[in-house]
Design a protein around this motif. Structure first.
Motif, PDB file in Angstrom:
ATOM      1  N   THR A  90     -46.342  43.032 -42.686  1.00 41.80           N
ATOM      2  CA  THR A  90     -45.568  43.290 -41.325  1.00 41.80           C
ATOM      3  C   THR A  90     -44.515  44.564 -41.526  1.00 41.80           C
ATOM      4  OG1 THR A  90     -43.890  41.846 -41.759  1.00 41.80           O
ATOM      5  CG2 THR A  90     -44.957  40.910 -40.751  1.00 41.80           C
ATOM      6  N   PHE A  91     -44.401  44.913 -42.753  1.00 41.28           N
ATOM      7  CA  PHE A  91     -44.176  46.132 -42.609  1.00 41.28           C
ATOM      8  C   PHE A  91     -44.238  47.037 -44.088  1.00 41.28           C
ATOM      9  CE2 PHE A  91     -40.366  48.703 -44.542  1.00 41.28           C
ATOM     10  CZ  PHE A  91     -40.680  49.566 -43.575  1.00 41.28           C
ATOM     11  N   VAL A  92     -44.555  47.564 -44.217  1.00 43.65           N
ATOM     12  CA  VAL A  92     -44.765  49.194 -45.523  1.00 43.65           C
ATOM     13  C   VAL A  92     -44.109  50.330 -45.843  1.00 43.65           C
ATOM     14  CG1 VAL A  92     -46.253  49.691 -47.039  1.00 43.65           C
ATOM     15  CG2 VAL A  92     -47.257  47.607 -45.676  1.00 43.65           C
ATOM     16  N   GLY A  93     -42.872  50.131 -46.659  1.00 40.35           N
ATOM     17  CA  GLY A  93     -42.487  51.544 -47.151  1.00 40.35           C
ATOM     18  C   GLY A  93     -42.978  52.295 -48.026  1.00 40.35           C
ATOM     19  N   SER A  94     -43.850  53.446 -48.044  1.00 43.00           N
ATOM     20  CA  SER A  94     -43.603  54.012 -49.150  1.00 43.00           C
ATOM     21  C   SER A  94     -43.531  55.516 -49.086  1.00 43.00           C
ATOM     22  CB  SER A  94     -45.124  53.606 -49.302  1.00 43.00           C
ATOM     23  OG  SER A  94     -46.017  54.592 -48.493  1.00 43.00           O
ATOM     24  N   GLY A  95     -43.766  56.073 -50.849  1.00 42.83           N
ATOM     25  CA  GLY A  95     -43.360  57.782 -50.597  1.00 42.83           C
ATOM     26  C   GLY A  95     -42.198  57.961 -51.066  1.00 42.83           C
ATOM     27  N   MET A  96     -41.320  57.227 -51.391  1.00 44.92           N
ATOM     28  CA  MET A  96     -40.011  57.296 -52.143  1.00 44.92           C
ATOM     29  C   MET A  96     -40.041  57.901 -53.361  1.00 44.92           C
ATOM     30  SD  MET A  96     -37.262  55.084 -50.156  1.00 44.92           S
ATOM     31  CE  MET A  96     -38.287  54.073 -48.929  1.00 44.92           C
ATOM     32  N   SER A  97     -39.015  58.473 -54.033  1.00 51.00           N
ATOM     33  CA  SER A  97     -39.501  58.782 -55.097  1.00 51.00           C
ATOM     34  C   SER A  97     -39.686  57.799 -56.215  1.00 51.00           C
ATOM     35  CB  SER A  97     -38.852  59.856 -56.131  1.00 51.00           C
ATOM     36  OG  SER A  97     -38.519  59.664 -57.783  1.00 51.00           O
ATOM     37  N   GLU A 108     -33.054  52.537 -47.025  1.00 51.63           N
ATOM     38  CA  GLU A 108     -33.993  53.726 -46.423  1.00 51.63           C
ATOM     39  C   GLU A 108     -34.776  52.775 -45.376  1.00 51.63           C
ATOM     40  OE1 GLU A 108     -33.748  56.973 -46.187  1.00 51.63           O
ATOM     41  OE2 GLU A 108     -31.538  56.664 -47.086  1.00 51.63           O
ATOM     42  N   CYS A 109     -35.280  51.955 -45.997  1.00 48.82           N
ATOM     43  CA  CYS A 109     -36.735  50.655 -44.831  1.00 48.82           C
ATOM     44  C   CYS A 109     -35.605  50.318 -44.186  1.00 48.82           C
ATOM     45  CB  CYS A 109     -37.028  50.236 -45.967  1.00 48.82           C
ATOM     46  SG  CYS A 109     -38.246  50.356 -47.187  1.00 48.82           S
ATOM     47  N   GLN A 110     -34.705  49.806 -44.229  1.00 44.89           N
ATOM     48  CA  GLN A 110     -33.839  49.472 -42.981  1.00 44.89           C
ATOM     49  C   GLN A 110     -33.337  50.526 -42.034  1.00 44.89           C
ATOM     50  OE1 GLN A 110     -30.583  47.295 -45.348  1.00 44.89           O
ATOM     51  NE2 GLN A 110     -31.960  45.011 -45.397  1.00 44.89           N
ATOM     52  N   THR A 111     -33.358  51.756 -42.246  1.00 44.75           N
ATOM     53  CA  THR A 111     -33.418  52.501 -40.851  1.00 44.75           C
ATOM     54  C   THR A 111     -34.803  52.794 -40.179  1.00 44.75           C
ATOM     55  OG1 THR A 111     -34.224  54.352 -41.907  1.00 44.75           O
ATOM     56  CG2 THR A 111     -31.987  53.511 -42.583  1.00 44.75           C
ATOM     57  N   LYS A 112     -35.502  52.428 -40.621  1.00 44.82           N
ATOM     58  CA  LYS A 112     -37.113  52.569 -40.059  1.00 44.82           C
ATOM     59  C   LYS A 112     -36.965  51.186 -38.190  1.00 44.82           C
ATOM     60  CE  LYS A 112     -38.476  55.159 -42.845  1.00 44.82           C
ATOM     61  NZ  LYS A 112     -37.507  56.625 -42.879  1.00 44.82           N
ATOM     62  N   PRO A 113     -37.119  52.077 -37.574  1.00 43.06           N
ATOM     63  CA  PRO A 113     -36.930  50.871 -36.138  1.00 43.06           C
ATOM     64  C   PRO A 113     -38.174  49.829 -36.155  1.00 43.06           C
ATOM     65  CG  PRO A 113     -38.095  53.210 -35.554  1.00 43.06           C
ATOM     66  CD  PRO A 113     -37.768  53.180 -37.127  1.00 43.06           C
ATOM     67  N   SER A 114     -39.439  50.296 -36.905  1.00 44.59           N
ATOM     68  CA  SER A 114     -40.482  49.276 -37.462  1.00 44.59           C
ATOM     69  C   SER A 114     -40.023  48.247 -38.546  1.00 44.59           C
ATOM     70  CB  SER A 114     -41.568  49.427 -38.249  1.00 44.59           C
ATOM     71  OG  SER A 114     -41.710  50.220 -38.707  1.00 44.59           O
ATOM     72  N   PHE A 115     -38.723  47.708 -38.721  1.00 48.06           N
ATOM     73  CA  PHE A 115     -38.203  47.086 -40.014  1.00 48.06           C
ATOM     74  C   PHE A 115     -38.158  45.905 -39.525  1.00 48.06           C
ATOM     75  CE2 PHE A 115     -35.921  45.065 -43.543  1.00 48.06           C
ATOM     76  CZ  PHE A 115     -35.901  45.379 -44.320  1.00 48.06           C
ATOM     77  N   PRO A 116     -38.758  44.480 -40.433  1.00 48.17           N
ATOM     78  CA  PRO A 116     -38.350  43.071 -39.047  1.00 48.17           C
ATOM     79  C   PRO A 116     -37.411  42.576 -39.393  1.00 48.17           C
ATOM     80  CG  PRO A 116     -39.995  43.166 -40.592  1.00 48.17           C
ATOM     81  CD  PRO A 116     -40.069  45.017 -41.280  1.00 48.17           C
ATOM     82  N   LYS A 117     -36.627  42.570 -38.180  1.00 48.87           N
ATOM     83  CA  LYS A 117     -35.479  41.773 -38.187  1.00 48.87           C
ATOM     84  C   LYS A 117     -35.720  40.719 -37.681  1.00 48.87           C
ATOM     85  CE  LYS A 117     -33.051  45.785 -37.956  1.00 48.87           C
ATOM     86  NZ  LYS A 117     -34.785  47.369 -38.308  1.00 48.87           N
TER      87      LYS A 117
END
Length: 143
Positions: A90-97, A108-117
């Motif tokens: 339902t969510f994938v966040g990637s690219g951070m060091s 950081e992922c929680q700031t994304k609009p697509s982060f499921p709440k």
């Protein structure tokens, strides 16, 4: 070479748009409780799935190699994923060091609009604490 880069950029853009359509909750409002956790109602009523992270090893240039080095000593990207009870992403966040702490990645992922709440909690926190204190809240080890 420029044509190859444009084609690669186009493919990457299409894949990101595809991912935005596929990697998302079936019901973004989470209006129903998953049958997989319903037997523990009301304790897991707001549970929308499982979250985990991992390190993806990368090849980094000299300038960024140290910034990308994780605690295990190799350069990497952090990846965080959330799956629902049916094991659908339902969510994938990637690219951070790779050097980023897990909590930083989560924030950081929680700031994304697509982060499921999850839906708002319906049980008062004090009531849950009272249940735990009195022994009413427990999971039967036979389940």
């Amino acid at each position: 070479l420029d044509t190859i880069h444009r084609k690669m950029a186009h493919v990457a853009e299409v894949m990101v748009r595809f991912g935005d359509k596929v990697i998302c909750p079936k019901d973004p409002s989470y209006s129903t409780v998953s049958p997989k956790v319903a037997k523990w109602s009301p304790f897991f009523d707001g549970c929308i799935g499982a979250i985990d992270g991992t390190q993806i090893e990368i090849v980094a240039d000299k300038e960024s190699k140290e910034d990308m080095r994780n605690r295990k000593g190799f350069p990497s990207f952090n990846m965080l994923a959330i799956v629902d009870h049916a094991m659908r992403f339902t969510f994938v966040g990637s690219g951070m060091s790779g050097a980023c702490h897990d909590m930083y990645v989560l924030r950081e992922c929680q700031t994304k609009p697509s982060f499921p709440k999850p839906p708002p909690a319906e049980l008062p926190v004090q009531e849950i604490r009272d249940w735990i204190k009195t022994g009413v809240a427990y999971i039967d080890p036979k389940d």
